[in-house]
Design a protein around this motif. Structure first.
Motif, PDB file in Angstrom:
ATOM      1  N   LEU A 148      14.663 -67.493  34.669  1.00  0.00           N
ATOM      2  CA  LEU A 148      14.201 -68.762  35.231  1.00  0.00           C
ATOM      3  C   LEU A 148      13.810 -69.741  34.131  1.00  0.00           C
ATOM      4  CD1 LEU A 148      14.176 -67.222  37.934  1.00  0.00           C
ATOM      5  CD2 LEU A 148      12.028 -68.375  38.467  1.00  0.00           C
ATOM      6  N   LYS A 149      13.926 -71.015  34.451  1.00  0.00           N
ATOM      7  CA  LYS A 149      13.454 -72.088  33.581  1.00  0.00           C
ATOM      8  C   LYS A 149      12.407 -72.866  34.375  1.00  0.00           C
ATOM      9  CE  LYS A 149      17.782 -73.233  33.230  1.00  0.00           C
ATOM     10  NZ  LYS A 149      19.054 -73.940  32.927  1.00  0.00           N
ATOM     11  N   VAL A 150      11.188 -72.947  33.838  1.00  0.00           N
ATOM     12  CA  VAL A 150      10.070 -73.528  34.574  1.00  0.00           C
ATOM     13  C   VAL A 150       9.413 -74.625  33.749  1.00  0.00           C
ATOM     14  CG1 VAL A 150       7.889 -73.056  35.771  1.00  0.00           C
ATOM     15  CG2 VAL A 150       9.677 -71.283  35.681  1.00  0.00           C
ATOM     16  N   VAL A 151       9.193 -75.774  34.376  1.00  0.00           N
ATOM     17  CA  VAL A 151       8.450 -76.880  33.771  1.00  0.00           C
ATOM     18  C   VAL A 151       7.223 -77.145  34.625  1.00  0.00           C
ATOM     19  CG1 VAL A 151       8.440 -79.366  33.306  1.00  0.00           C
ATOM     20  CG2 VAL A 151      10.416 -77.992  32.638  1.00  0.00           C
ATOM     21  N   VAL A 152       6.045 -77.153  33.998  1.00  0.00           N
ATOM     22  CA  VAL A 152       4.800 -77.450  34.704  1.00  0.00           C
ATOM     23  C   VAL A 152       4.174 -78.679  34.062  1.00  0.00           C
ATOM     24  CG1 VAL A 152       2.660 -76.503  35.634  1.00  0.00           C
ATOM     25  CG2 VAL A 152       4.511 -74.952  34.962  1.00  0.00           C
ATOM     26  N   VAL A 153       3.926 -79.702  34.877  1.00  0.00           N
ATOM     27  CA  VAL A 153       3.339 -80.958  34.413  1.00  0.00           C
ATOM     28  C   VAL A 153       1.867 -80.981  34.799  1.00  0.00           C
ATOM     29  CG1 VAL A 153       3.305 -83.449  34.825  1.00  0.00           C
ATOM     30  CG2 VAL A 153       5.485 -82.275  34.458  1.00  0.00           C
ATOM     31  N   PHE A 154       1.007 -81.220  33.808  1.00  0.00           N
ATOM     32  CA  PHE A 154      -0.429 -81.352  34.053  1.00  0.00           C
ATOM     33  C   PHE A 154      -0.830 -82.793  33.773  1.00  0.00           C
ATOM     34  CE2 PHE A 154       0.218 -76.897  33.154  1.00  0.00           C
ATOM     35  CZ  PHE A 154      -0.648 -76.240  34.018  1.00  0.00           C
TER      36      PHE A 154
ATOM     37  N   TRP B 183       8.925 -61.061  35.178  1.00  0.00           N
ATOM     38  CA  TRP B 183       9.870 -61.403  36.255  1.00  0.00           C
ATOM     39  C   TRP B 183      10.684 -62.647  35.882  1.00  0.00           C
ATOM     40  CZ3 TRP B 183      10.470 -65.397  39.898  1.00  0.00           C
ATOM     41  CH2 TRP B 183      11.266 -65.083  41.004  1.00  0.00           C
ATOM     42  N   ILE B 184      10.021 -63.658  35.319  1.00  0.00           N
ATOM     43  CA  ILE B 184      10.715 -64.875  34.897  1.00  0.00           C
ATOM     44  C   ILE B 184      11.733 -64.560  33.812  1.00  0.00           C
ATOM     45  CG2 ILE B 184      10.373 -67.024  33.591  1.00  0.00           C
ATOM     46  CD1 ILE B 184       7.856 -67.503  35.278  1.00  0.00           C
TER      47      ILE B 184
ATOM     48  N   GLY C 299      14.309 -68.007  30.927  1.00  0.00           N
ATOM     49  CA  GLY C 299      13.218 -67.085  30.665  1.00  0.00           C
ATOM     50  C   GLY C 299      11.995 -67.719  30.032  1.00  0.00           C
ATOM     51  N   GLU C 300      11.875 -69.050  30.110  1.00  0.00           N
ATOM     52  CA  GLU C 300      10.743 -69.754  29.494  1.00  0.00           C
ATOM     53  C   GLU C 300       9.997 -70.606  30.511  1.00  0.00           C
ATOM     54  OE1 GLU C 300      12.427 -70.351  24.928  1.00  0.00           O
ATOM     55  OE2 GLU C 300      12.324 -72.079  26.278  1.00  0.00           O
ATOM     56  N   VAL C 301       8.701 -70.791  30.238  1.00  0.00           N
ATOM     57  CA  VAL C 301       7.837 -71.692  31.001  1.00  0.00           C
ATOM     58  C   VAL C 301       7.263 -72.702  30.019  1.00  0.00           C
ATOM     59  CG1 VAL C 301       5.797 -71.898  32.483  1.00  0.00           C
ATOM     60  CG2 VAL C 301       7.215 -69.825  32.586  1.00  0.00           C
ATOM     61  N   VAL C 302       7.459 -73.984  30.282  1.00  0.00           N
ATOM     62  CA  VAL C 302       6.903 -75.025  29.414  1.00  0.00           C
ATOM     63  C   VAL C 302       5.810 -75.765  30.177  1.00  0.00           C
ATOM     64  CG1 VAL C 302       7.360 -77.143  28.138  1.00  0.00           C
ATOM     65  CG2 VAL C 302       9.032 -75.287  28.097  1.00  0.00           C
ATOM     66  N   LEU C 303       4.615 -75.801  29.586  1.00  0.00           N
ATOM     67  CA  LEU C 303       3.460 -76.464  30.185  1.00  0.00           C
ATOM     68  C   LEU C 303       3.239 -77.783  29.451  1.00  0.00           C
ATOM     69  CD1 LEU C 303       1.079 -73.344  30.202  1.00  0.00           C
ATOM     70  CD2 LEU C 303       2.717 -74.001  31.964  1.00  0.00           C
ATOM     71  N   PHE C 304       3.416 -78.886  30.144  1.00  0.00           N
ATOM     72  CA  PHE C 304       3.228 -80.206  29.538  1.00  0.00           C
ATOM     73  C   PHE C 304       1.800 -80.690  29.773  1.00  0.00           C
ATOM     74  CE2 PHE C 304       7.891 -80.374  29.731  1.00  0.00           C
ATOM     75  CZ  PHE C 304       8.179 -80.940  28.491  1.00  0.00           C
ATOM     76  N   ASP C 305       1.040 -80.770  28.674  1.00  0.00           N
ATOM     77  CA  ASP C 305      -0.298 -81.362  28.718  1.00  0.00           C
ATOM     78  C   ASP C 305      -0.110 -82.870  28.567  1.00  0.00           C
ATOM     79  OD1 ASP C 305      -2.908 -82.144  28.469  1.00  0.00           O
ATOM     80  OD2 ASP C 305      -3.410 -80.753  26.856  1.00  0.00           O
TER      81      ASP C 305
ATOM     82  N   ILE D 204      16.080 -75.967  37.149  1.00  0.00           N
ATOM     83  CA  ILE D 204      14.735 -75.887  36.573  1.00  0.00           C
ATOM     84  C   ILE D 204      13.702 -75.990  37.695  1.00  0.00           C
ATOM     85  CG2 ILE D 204      13.062 -77.050  35.077  1.00  0.00           C
ATOM     86  CD1 ILE D 204      15.391 -77.969  33.339  1.00  0.00           C
ATOM     87  N   VAL D 205      12.733 -75.095  37.665  1.00  0.00           N
ATOM     88  CA  VAL D 205      11.614 -75.166  38.608  1.00  0.00           C
ATOM     89  C   VAL D 205      10.602 -76.157  38.053  1.00  0.00           C
ATOM     90  CG1 VAL D 205       9.767 -73.885  39.759  1.00  0.00           C
ATOM     91  CG2 VAL D 205      11.969 -72.768  39.305  1.00  0.00           C
TER      92      VAL D 205
END
Length: 273
Positions: free
Chosen positions: A45-51, A39-40, A104-110, A150-151
């Motif tokens: 969609l452009k998604v950034v997730v901060v951990f 779906w992304i 179309g990408e999801v970036v997960l920041f550790d 960006i999400v």
């Protein structure tokens, strides 16, 4: 910010989740992540997730479960080492922005630009002025991220003092985990309340409507992983997209030859197992 949910049992802890129950729910959530991945991609969609979170709070374990069954070309993990001398002279978020997603990408920041509000603050790796500027302008920076399309989703993993100590001791005693224990981890162990105050100031300054913090109670690793993935999925109005079912069809065996014999004289590794 949502309140921490009430525990199920009178002694303050939930009943232990069985391995079977955990694996069954993780299997289901992995299937949903695959649906979300398609779906992304389709929506661009452009998604950034901060951990973020305390050391040994389980961020790495959650990220691993996020990425186990999805494409690494779509779900990219960014875990940057300590900054170089050049990077120390840059704008605080500059080296992270380089890794932001395309459509179309999801970036997960550790860990992320919030290092400045945590370890850099507690260990005096930045000046008071740099820290104050960070707290003042990070909401502006993150609003610009959100308004650019960006999400941005931010998770803080909270672990108790007792559980952090248990996990640190496990790292010392388990040869598979010793690499996880750094000098900075030991400092964080010795400066619990300094990190707590840094956390409090960070949340107060950077929790807002366009970039809220979501707190994950992580003493129970299994539940933390499931809860975080389920929450992440809930942030998107995704649906399963129609796709043609793949079919292997019939092999083309023209040009048959002894392909296994052709490699028989090359050294194969010893079959120890």
């Amino acid at each position: 910010m949502a309140k921490k949910p009430t525990n199920d049992t009178p002694n303050g802890s939930k009943p232990k989740m069985s391995r079977e129950e955990y694996e069954e729910e993780l299997f289901r959530l992995h299937g949903e992540l695959v649906k979300l991945q398609y779906w992304i991609q389709a929506k661009g969609l452009k998604v950034v997730v901060v951990f973020e979170g305390r050391d040994a709070a389980g961020k790495g374990g959650v990220i691993k479960r996020f990425t186990d069954r999805v494409s690494p070309r779509i779900f990219r993990v960014v875990a940057l080492p300590a900054p170089t001398e050049r990077e120390k002279s840059e704008w605080f978020a500059q080296r992270y922005v380089r890794h932001f997603p395309a459509a179309g990408e999801v970036v997960l920041f550790d860990r992320s630009w919030y290092n400045r509000a945590g370890v850099e603050r507690v260990m005096n790796f930045c000046t008071q002025e740099q820290y104050d500027i960070f707290l003042k302008y990070t909401p502006v920076f993150e609003r610009a991220i959100a308004e650019s399309g960006i999400v941005l989703i931010k998770y803080w993993f909270e672990v108790s003092m007792e559980e952090q100590e248990r996990r640190f001791r496990a790292r010392i005693n388990d040869p598979r985990k010793t690499w996880k224990l750094s000098s900075m981890d030991l400092e964080s162990y010795n400066r619990w309340y300094e990190y707590s105050r840094a956390r409090d100031a960070m949340l107060a300054a950077t929790h807002n409507r366009h970039a809220p913090w979501y707190l994950v109670q992580s003493d129970d690793k299994k539940r933390a992983r499931l809860n975080c993935i389920a929450h992440f999925l809930s942030q998107f109005p995704y649906e399963e997209l129609p796709r043609d079912a793949p079919a292997l069809g019939k092999r083309n065996l023209s040009g048959r030859y002894d392909d296994q014999g052709a490699i028989a004289d090359y050294p194969f590794i010893e079959e120890r197992y």
